[in-house]
Write an enzyme that holds these catalytic residues in place. Structure first.
Site, PDB file in Angstrom:
ATOM      1  N   CYS A  15       0.844  -1.192   0.000  1.00  0.00           N
ATOM      2  CA  CYS A  15       0.000   0.000   0.000  1.00  0.00           C
ATOM      3  C   CYS A  15       0.885   1.249   0.000  1.00  0.00           C
ATOM      4  CB  CYS A  15      -0.905   0.013   1.241  1.00  0.00           C
ATOM      5  SG  CYS A  15      -2.186  -1.248   1.160  1.00  0.00           S
ATOM      6  N   CYS A  23      -3.591   0.154  -3.201  1.00  0.00           N
ATOM      7  CA  CYS A  23      -4.239   0.513  -1.938  1.00  0.00           C
ATOM      8  C   CYS A  23      -3.503   1.667  -1.269  1.00  0.00           C
ATOM      9  CB  CYS A  23      -4.318  -0.700  -1.011  1.00  0.00           C
ATOM     10  SG  CYS A  23      -2.767  -1.599  -0.811  1.00  0.00           S
TER      11      CYS A  23
END
Ligand code: NAD
Length: 268
Positions: free
Chosen positions: A87, A169
């Site tokens: 992420c 993400c």
């Protein structure tokens, strides 16, 4: 007296397209890049089977019409090359091919698509097959504007770009070019595919860095009409948008190339 009969084998007659043909030594290049990536660049992917990956790649387009390529053709290849990007480390780009990869080279933890296995293997190559032959067409391949949009190369990039965006993400960054009229180009892969496949449940913010050509600095690119359009699309998709003009760390990279330019002369 033995009379030899000489059979002249015609070179395979492929259909003629308006674009350049398959890159010479395509198969050897993708195989070599697969081993380089999985053994040297990211040894944690050393378990990937490059022979299988290479075969799945060519199986996706050989003996097929290069103008009717589909996402399904590339599914086996996609399954063999899945990879996790952490992420906050996804870096998208549009019209900044050179600069974005210079930056990713320095900021090693960031991933552009070309820093993932499949993007690394295919970057800069061309390929297509022919329904009437089991071989690659090294003479010509469909041009995406003059022949067909569903050609084997474009469908590949659409498919891998879609997965790359879907998998992202946290904060996603994009490096855009503030020195072209269409900084956010609606026809680009970034606009058509990546923006629409970011998942708002996982991606809270898209952070744009808009870089101008150092030799030609103009007014604030973040307030340009095409950027407003991007902001609107993202607000409808519930993703926060931020925009920064001439992000300093990347400006320093531009200064490496043009150290004498006035905007590079000030003391750090
Ligand atoms: P862009 O307009 O700067 O295009 C980048 C390069 O990809 C150009 O060489 C272009 O010719 C080629 N390209 C783009 N779309 C294509 C398509 N449908 N068929 C064939 N070639 C295509 O920027 P963009 O279109 O926004 O693409 C960059 C973004 O999309 C990046 O975020 C990257 O993740 C992904 N992408 C990468 C490549 C690549 O060649 N490495 C190609 C397409 C998409």
């Amino acid at each position: 007296v033995v009379v030899g009969i000489v059979m002249w084998r015609q070179p395979p007659q492929h259909q003629e397209w308006k674009g350049a043909g398959t890159t010479a030594h395509f198969y050897e290049i993708i195989l070599g890049r697969c081993y380089t990536y999985t053994q040297i660049v990211r040894p944690e992917l050393g378990h990937k089977d490059c022979q299988k990956i290479g075969k799945a790649f060519t199986d996706a387009f050989l003996s097929k019409d290069p103008c009717s390529s589909t996402e399904q053709d590339y599914q086996p290849l996609m399954e063999l090359t899945n990879q996790t990007v952490p992420c906050d480390k996804t870096l998208l780009w549009s019209k900044t091919n050179e600069l974005v990869h210079e930056y990713a080279w320095v900021q090693r933890e960031l991933f552009t698509l070309e820093n993932t296995l499949l993007g690394y293997m295919a970057d800069g190559l061309r390929w297509c097959g022919d329904p009437g032959s089991p071989e690659m067409n090294y003479q010509s391949c469909p041009d995406r504007w003059k022949d067909c949009s569903n050609n084997s190369v474009s469908v590949f990039w659409n498919t891998v770009s879609k997965r790359f965006a879907e998998d992202a993400c946290g904060v996603v960054r994009v490096l855009l070019n503030g020195s072209v009229h269409n900084t956010f180009d609606e026809r680009s892969t970034f606009a058509r595919v990546e923006v629409f496949n970011l998942h708002p449940e996982k991606v809270h913010t898209l952070q744009a860095w808009v870089m101008q050509d150092i030799r030609n600095i103009s007014s604030d690119s973040c307030s340009h009409a095409s950027i407003k359009n991007l902001k609107l699309i993202l607000s409808k998709r519930n993703i926060t948008f931020t925009c920064e003009n001439n992000y300093r760390p990347i400006r320093f990279l531009q200064c490496v190339k043009y150290p004498d330019h006035s905007s590079c002369r000030s003391k750090i």
